[in-house]
Each structure stands twice: as structure tokens, then as C-alpha cells.
Design an enzyme around this catalytic site. Structure first.
Site, short mmCIF file in Angstrom:
data_model
loop_
_atom_site.label_atom_id
_atom_site.label_comp_id
_atom_site.label_asym_id
_atom_site.label_seq_id
_atom_site.Cartn_x
_atom_site.Cartn_y
_atom_site.Cartn_z
N TYR A 150 0.85 -1.21 -0.05
CA TYR A 150 0.02 0.17 -0.21
C TYR A 150 0.75 1.33 -0.11
O TYR A 150 1.78 1.44 0.77
CB TYR A 150 -0.72 -0.10 1.18
CG TYR A 150 -1.81 1.20 1.31
CD1 TYR A 150 -3.04 1.24 0.89
CD2 TYR A 150 -1.47 2.35 2.02
CE1 TYR A 150 -3.86 2.24 1.01
CE2 TYR A 150 -2.09 3.42 2.20
CZ TYR A 150 -3.53 3.40 1.76
OH TYR A 150 -4.19 4.42 1.83
N TRP A 152 1.34 5.34 -2.14
CA TRP A 152 1.41 6.28 -3.16
C TRP A 152 2.30 6.54 -4.33
O TRP A 152 2.59 7.56 -4.78
CB TRP A 152 0.98 7.67 -2.63
CG TRP A 152 -0.29 7.96 -2.05
CD1 TRP A 152 -0.99 7.44 -0.88
CD2 TRP A 152 -1.34 8.97 -2.50
NE1 TRP A 152 -2.27 7.88 -0.60
CE2 TRP A 152 -2.56 8.86 -1.78
CE3 TRP A 152 -1.27 9.92 -3.45
CZ2 TRP A 152 -3.26 9.75 -1.84
CZ3 TRP A 152 -2.34 10.74 -3.85
CH2 TRP A 152 -3.41 10.81 -2.84
#
Length: 841
Positions: A150, A152
């Protein structure tokens, strides 16, 4: 004649100076000084979570990035792109923790974070990872591998490390993945029950409508001026143009602006909004107080409640103190909890019901204990106001996020509230959107039957601690899988997860931890095997604007640093340790550039069917982008407009087709901490709890201004706001005075979970009794790997509890109770932003 020195001889002669450079970038790429000064920049095109950019490369160096001409309001963050390429903490070659290299999965897990790293070849690294996947699959089964990576990391459609990791692990047999996000865990679980859609992504009423019609704007726990800098896709920052218009038009029309927050945030300051200071995590109490006042004074819209909602009677009994705790939720009751004066609660209720009001909720209030309740109650309050579906009125739960509220082409309208809201006539658009690589291969094979398990993303530590035990989640009873290996690509769990010391202990249950990243983050330093990946500007890819009006080329600007490799290539090489069929399943027979061209071609074909012309791929790649017009109809979108016009034809996605103030489904789960209607549940830590006697300050941890979560913290941008090299913490002057703290002091922030250093910012911008410390500062333990040690830099998640929001969402928190004292003694040095010592390097 003087003999010209070749590059190899030059580097050798340059001694220590050259050696220092070689430690961070490729020796072969270093130009001679005499060759470097007069060369022109080579311009390219790329994109990031901070915006699209023109890259400037000279002498094989990515020197700078300037904003794309179509960016409506470029942000400072893009200036960190070149800096991070040559950061001192770049991972330059594959490494393995020394004890793991000697003993493999039987290594001493307590040495993680404090062991020596050893440089290895890519071939050795690929063998280690592939063999470990095979061993765990054989010994425990595929679901013992956590591939819930997980983060960005990348906006690219091809080199998306999370999608590629899942694709690779699926082809090798399966894995345990994750659902939900740390940003929207509670809101995306609760709002489908209430309004039939995920309000974290549904398009709210667009800004042009607000600019024309709204008379009152309430920013409730959101700061769009700050948080709209970034996006999951590529932001073009058009929202800032609308926010500016909203401010200017608001002055002309006398629009009232309110910000409800413990902090007078960037948005409040920009709009000159009236600041309603509220104690952290008590928003539901204030909303209930407003609702009670509206009901008792007969100011609420009974007709709207009757026609468009169900369950108000059950909620009303609770509101009036006739059920549950048998306490009336009066403004006086609310004021005693939230700290907002009674007269202010009543005033705001009257303001909202007498003016065309938009309640702008954010994601902050749901990142708290019982985080399901604030958005449920916000929708209930908006229903009582009765303006849902009217121009400029109603609610929105995500205005703080880039593109939400911005008119956009059809392919990016999010999850529409109703089928009618997505009517092709209303959103007819030239935009074809853009696809990306799937986690599943189109080539059929045994991998089609891959074994899968899914856990709530923010409960990874609880899963490690409680293998085989039952837990409740969203109406289901499940069992935590037993995880033996975790593979993280493009993420930093030792940033975004809470309760760092508990996490360090839980991580020791993993036999193998693999990290694939660009930098020596805290996560990489806790890993057993470390694989260096390229940055976005070191590879080719393709992406689109978050608002869907552009498709962007992402051209490689510079050669990879050290031995860094594209994520796509890393996974292909791991699969080569399996079978040729599995490699083919992953690549589908396409090279990286062929994949990129295929994504563009799919958009090209879709556009052609709609009669829209797009340039050829070569022409697009040369220019760097293609633009699509936003239809005028998109600038008139009003959330729930058609539902209000005809709730029978335009039913919501709930069982009743209406807004469910009371949910039979949730009530049927019989959860203790999430019942059939919105309620006030006392948080585990807040100003009124027993914990406050020892730790009296309420900590909030909003999004940072000069980074994206932890991204860019390893660049010079951190110096724009750090205090004595520490993450700043805001304190009210009265709280600082009680503790003998002055502006600029280095302080120790602590509770029973841990301790961190911070730099004091004494300001009246935060209410007394609360403190503000941004999330995302890199974890820098004074004694690496030791549980309970001091974080000398200021990782706020050391202090935040890791307890689920409730049985419904099992979401994460972002608040805590702490105490602060002035730090005594010599302030420890920061070491996290330099690569660790590596054997063989």
C-alpha cells in the site's frame, strides 16, 4: 599536446571527492566539468502525484522540473522531483540483511532495523525472493504471503508497483491482499449503507454551482486549500481556480464561511472564515446538538425527511433521550463534550437552515475511533436541513480531495450517486479515459485459480498478532490468516501505520520481509531483502489527469541511479525463476513500450467510436499530452438533483432506495460500537476520557503541506517548515507557558505508546488543549530496532493507537492524547536521510 583524460581516469584521479559522488549516482554518467556548462537542457515530459511537469536534463542529469503549462495552479511539491532523484538515501543496488543472508527465514528477526546490510547481485536477489515465495507457498500456502502493498508511489499505468506485485503473486499461486485505504477506511464502509454509494469518491455538487448559489459554506474537518495539492492520479489543480472564484463571489454576495476544526487551517485563513474551535473527535456530539435544536424549534425540514429518508423516528428517540443512553442530545449536552459554546451551536444551526448551505465534510473526522459516525451524522444533519439536491445546498464528503467538485469529463466522474446521475446526456464527453495494467493476466492458466484472502488494510498488525482468530468486519465474521512473508512494493508501512512500537514487535512474526523501493525508508531498513526501483522520471510510462481531461506521456528523463530497475522488470526476473509460461502470463508477450502503446490504443479506439479524434501515439509521445474538453453540462452537476426530483425513479443504492438514517442491515449485525443509526460513542482517547489525566493534550495529525504523506521528506522541502530539524508541533500559548516551552524549542512528545521529538510552534491558530503534528515525517529511532526508543525526527504515528474504528469498518485512527515537555540535554542528530553502511558497497 596535453592528453585528454578519459572518464575512468578522471574519476580515479578525483579521489575522495569523486568517491562521494559515486556513492549516490552512477560513475559512468558523471560528465567532465568542461563539457557540462554550455550544453542546452534536453526537455522531456513526465507526471507525478504533485502535477505534470516538463523535465530538464543536461549532461545525463535530471536538473529540474517545471510545471506543465496546463496546470492551473502549480504547487511547490514538483520542485522536489529532481532532488529526490539524487537523494543521499537512494537505494542503489540490491541488499540483504546480513543475518538473513546467513540464515534465511530462520534469521534473528529482532535484528531488523539494526542489522548490517550486504550488497548482492541482482541474480542473487532474484533467487532469494523467488525461492522464498516457493518455500512459503509449499509450506504454508499462498495466503501466507502478504501482498497488500500500500502506498502512493507511482501514477504510471504500467509501472504501478502494487498492481504488478499482485499480478506476479497471483501468477505464482496467490496471496493475502487488502481492502479499503488508510485515507478512507471508515467513510467508504459506512456511506454505502446510508446513501447507497461510497462518498469518499462520489462526485459532489460542482464548484460553479456553489459559486452561483451557496449562501453558507461550512468546512467541517477539511482543508481543501492544503490537501488539493496532490491526487491519486495527476492533479491539474483546477480546483484552486474555483476556490478563488468562490472567495471573490462570496464577498460580493455576502456568503458566510465557517471552519469547524481544532486548528484555524489554511482554508479558514484563505476565506477569512469564522473559526469554530472544536475538541478533536467530538464532531458527532456537536452535530447532534444542532440536530436536537432544529427538531425542538421545528426548524428542520420534516417534508424532506418523510419523502427522502427512512429511520428518522428511531434516530429521533435517541436524539430526545428516549432510547439507548436515555440522555437528550441538547446543545447544552453537546457543548459539554465538544467545547463549542451553546449559543454558537444554536447560531450555526439557524444559519445553516436559513441559508442555502453546503456542508463540506472531509476525511479527517472519520480517521478516529468510531470514525463511521461523523459522516453518517453529517448526512443526517444535511437531511434535516432539507437542501439535498438543491443548487448550492446539501453535503459533500470529499471536497478536500483533488478533482472532487471540479467539473470533469465522464470517464472520471467517480461513483455516481444514482444511475440517473451518470446519464450519458448529462456527462457526454470527449474523454475516453485511460486503462492500466491489471492484477490478472488475460492469458489463461493455473493462476486463474489462485488462492486469495483479503483483510482490512489497516489491520495488518492485528492480523500478525492474532493468526487464526476470528474478527468482525462489515457484517461478516472472518479469521485472520497466518502470514509468514510480506512483500512491499512502492509503499512505506513504517510511516503510514499506527503505534510504531507495537508494529515493530508484530513484524518479528514474519519470516521474510521484502521491500522494493527507491529510498532507504524506515520500512526498507526493517526489511530482509531490499530491491532498488527506479523513480518515475527514470522510466517510460503513461498516465492521465485525475480530472480526466488529459492523457500524459511519462518519458524517461535520466538513466536509473545505481542498479535501480523498473518495477515491471523486477517482477519479470523473479518469474523467470519459475516457468516460461508464468513469465508469458505476466508480460502477455508485450515489451514495456508495447504495453504503454496498448493503453493509448485502447483510449484511441474508444475515442474513435465516439467520433473524437486523437493524435497517433507517436504524435502524442512527441508532444507529451493530449487534451479533452469538459462538457458544459458537467459544470452544472448537482448531487442528488434527480433523486430529489423523483426518488421513486431515481432510487439510491440502499435497500430502501432512500437515505437511511436508520439502517436495518447495520442494526442486524448487533455490533457494540456501530448500531442502527448515528450515535455519539465516547472515543478511547479524548479530552473527556480518564487517559486525559495523565496525557491532557489532544493530538491531531493532518496532511502535511510540503510533502505527500512521507514522500519528499528526504528532500530540501522539509527545511521549509521544520524546527531545528524536527517536525513542527503547534501548541497554544497557554499550553506552552504551563510547560515552560517557547517558540522554536525542541520538545519531547510522549504517551504510553512511545515518544518523539518535535519543534515547538507556539500559536493561537490552534485551540487550547489541542496540539497539531503533521503525519509523514520519517521515523528515525535513536536506537534502531529497539522497541520504545525515542524517534528523534518526529514520526507522529509512534503516538497514535492502532485500534479499529469499530467492527463495521475496522478503520484506522489519526488522533491521540499526549503530554509534552521541553527536551533536556544534547539534541540527537538526524540520521534517517542518509543511506546506511553497506558491506560490499
Amino acid at each position: 599536446m596535453t592528453k585528454k583524460m578519459d572518464r575512468r581516469s578522471f574519476l580515479k584521479a578525483s579521489g575522495a571527492t569523486a568517491g562521494a559522488v559515486v556513492a549516490t549516482i552512477q560513475a559512468e554518467a558523471i560528465p567532465l566539468v568542461g563539457d557540462s556548462l554550455l550544453n542546452d537542457h534536453e526537455k522531456g515530459f513526465s507526471a507525478s502525484h504533485f502535477g505534470a511537469v516538463v523535465t530538464h536534463t543536461r549532461n545525463s542529469r535530471f536538473e529540474s522540473a517545471t510545471p506543465f503549462e496546463g496546470d492551473a495552479h502549480p504547487v511547490t511539491l514538483v520542485e522536489g522531483l529532481a532532488a529526490r532523484t539524487y537523494a543521499e538515501d537512494r537505494i542503489l543496488y540490491p541488499c540483504v540483511r546480513e543475518d538473513y543472508l546467513k540464515h534465511g527465514y530462520k534469521s534473528d528477526k529482532s535484528k531488523r532495523g539494526n542489522d548490517t546490510f550486504v550488497r548482492v547481485s541482482w541474480e542473487t536477489a532474484f533467487d532469494l525472493v523467488a525461492n522464498e515465495i516457493k518455500r512459503v507457498n509449499t509450506t504454508y500456502g499462498p495466503t501466507a504471503i502478504y501482498g497488500g502493498s500500500y502506498g502512493w508511489f507511482c501514477v504510471g499505468s504500467l509501472n504501478n508497483p502494487q498492481a504488478l506485485l499482485n499480478r506476479m503473486l497471483g501468477i505464482t499461486g496467490g496471496y493475502t491482499g487488502r481492502t479499503c485505504t488508510y485515507s478512507t477506511h471508515a467513510i467508504r464502509q459506512i456511506t454505502p449503507y446510508v446513501g447507497g454509494t461510497d462518498e469518499s469518491s462520489a462526485q459532489p455538487t460542482v464548484y460553479p454551482v456553489l459559486i452561483e448559489h451557496s449562501e453558507c459554506i461550512v468546512f467541517w474537518g477539511c482543508d481543501p486549500i492544503n490537501t488539493n495539492q496532490i491526487a491519486w492520479g495527476v492533479p491539474t489543480h483546477g480546483v484552486y481556480k474555483y476556490l478563488k472564484e468562490l472567495k471573490e463571489e462570496g464577498k460580493k454576495r455576502g456568503v458566510k464561511f465557517y471552519v469547524i476544526d481544532p486548528v484555524y487551517n489554511n482554508t479558514g485563513m484563505y476565506f477569512g472564515a469564522e473559526h469554530i474551535q472544536i475538541r478533536p473527535t467530538t464532531d458527532v456530539a456537536m452535530m447532534l446538538g444542532m440536530a436536537h435544536y432544529l427538531y425542538k424549534e421545528k426548524l428542520y425540514n420534516a417534508d424532506f425527511i418523510k419523502k427522502y429518508t427512512i429511520g428518522f423516528d428511531q434516530f429521533k428517540q435517541y436524539l430526545l433521550g428516549e432510547s439507548e443512553d436515555m440522555v437528550a442530545k441538547t446543545p447544552e449536552w453537546a457543548a459539554s463534550i465538544c467545547g463549542v459554546p451553546v449559543e454558537v451551536i444554536k447560531m450555526l444551526a439557524k444559519e445553516c437552515v436559513s441559508k442555502r448551505t453546503m456542508l463540506m465534510g472531509g476525511w479527517s473526522t472519520q480517521r478516529a475511533h468510531h470514525g463511521e459516525q461523523p459522516n453518517w451524522m453529517l448526512i443526517t444533519l444535511a437531511s434535516m436541513l432539507g437542501q439535498i439536491g438543491l443548487p448550492g445546498g446539501g453535503y459533500g464528503c470529499n471536497y478536500h480531495y483533488s478533482s472532487n467538485g471540479v467539473p470533469m469529463p465522464a470517464a472520471a466522474t467517480g461513483n455516481p450517486l444514482t444511475k440517473a446521475d451518470a446519464d450519458a446526456k448529462d456527462f457526454a464527453s470527449a474523454s475516453p479515459g485511460l486503462s492500466g495494467i491489471s492484477i490478472k493476466s488475460k492469458i489463461k492458466g493455473p493462476w486463474d485459480k489462485a488462492k486469495m484472502e483479503i483483510i482490512p488494510v489497516s489491520r495488518i498488525v492485528e492480523c500478525l498478532e492474532n493468526a487464526g482468530k476470528e474478527y468482525n468486519f462489515d457484517g461478516h465474521t472472518k479469521k485472520w490468516p497466518e502470514l509468514k512473508m510480506a512483500y512491499w512494493a512502492g509503499g512505506n508501512p513504517f510511516h503510514h501505520h499506527q503505534d510504531r512500537n507495537r508494529m515493530i514487535k508484530a513484524w518479528q512474526k514474519l519470516e521474510t520481509f521484502v521491500v522494493q523501493d527507491n529510498f532507504w525508508t524506515a520500512s526498507a531498513r526493517m526489511a530482509d531483502i531490499i530491491l532498488p526501483a527506479t523513480t518515475e522520471q527514470e522510466r517510460n510510462d503513461i498516465t492521465k489527469a485525475h480530472t480526466n481531461e488529459y492523457i500524459f506521456a511519462m518519458k524517461q528523463a535520466v538513466a536509473p541511479a545505481g542498479e535501480a530497475m523498473d518495477d515491471f522488470d523486477i517482477f519479470v526476473n523473479i518469474l523467470r525463476r519459475f516457468t516460461a509460461e508464468q513469465v508469458l502470463a505476466f508480460t502477455e508477450g508485450k515489451s514495456k513500450m508495447e504495453w504503454i502503446k496498448s493503453f493509448y490504443q485502447a483510449s484511441f479506439d474508444k475515442a474513435a467510436k465516439s467520433g473524437v479524434k486523437m493524435p497517433t501515439f507517436d504524435a502524442f509521445w512527441e508532444k507529451g499530452y493530449v487534451y479533452f474538453e469538459t462538457p458544459e453540462s458537467a459544470k452544472k452537476f448537482i448531487k442528488h438533483e434527480k433523486f430529489r426530483a423523483n426518488p421513486v425513479v431515481n432510487r439510491l443504492g440502499t435497500p430502501s432506495g432512500k437515505i437511511e438514517i436508520f439502517s436495518k442491515k447495520i442494526a442486524g449485525y448487533n455490533y457494540k460500537e456501530c448500531k442502527g443509526h448515528p450515535m455519539w460513542f465516547e472515543p478511547m482517547e479524548w479530552a473527556g476520557s480518564k487517559v486525559a489525566k495523565e496525557f491532557p493534550l489532544s493530538l491531531v495529525s493532518p496532511h502535511p503541506k510540503y510533502r505527500l504523506h512521507s514522500q519528499l521528506n528526504n528532500t530540501w522541502l522539509r527545511h521549509l517548515e521544520e524546527v531545528n530539524g524536527r517536525e513542527p508541533i503547534w501548541m497554544h500559548p497557554n499550553d506552552a507557558k504551563k510547560r515552560g516551552i517557547k517558540n522554536g524549542d525542541v520538545v519531547r512528545v510522549f504517551n504510553k505508546r512511545g515518544q518523539v521529538l518535535a519543534g515547538a510552534v507556539v500559536t493561537e491558530a490552534i485551540m487550547e488543549g489541542a496540539v497539531r503534528m503533521q503525519e509523514g515525517a520519517w521515523y528515525d529511532p535513536k536506537e534502531a530496532g529497539k522497541v520504545g526508543t525515542l524517534c528523534v525526527h518526529g514520526d507522529v504515528n509512534v503516538l497514535i493507537p492502532d485500534v479499529g474504528t469499530s467492527e463495521l469498518a475496522q478503520g484506522n485512527q489519526a488522533t491521540a492524547l499526549v503530554e509534552i515537555e521541553k527536551f533536556k540535554g544534547e539534541v540527537p542528530a538526524i540520521s534517517i536521510f542518509k543511506a546506511p553502511k553497506i558491506k560490499g558497497a
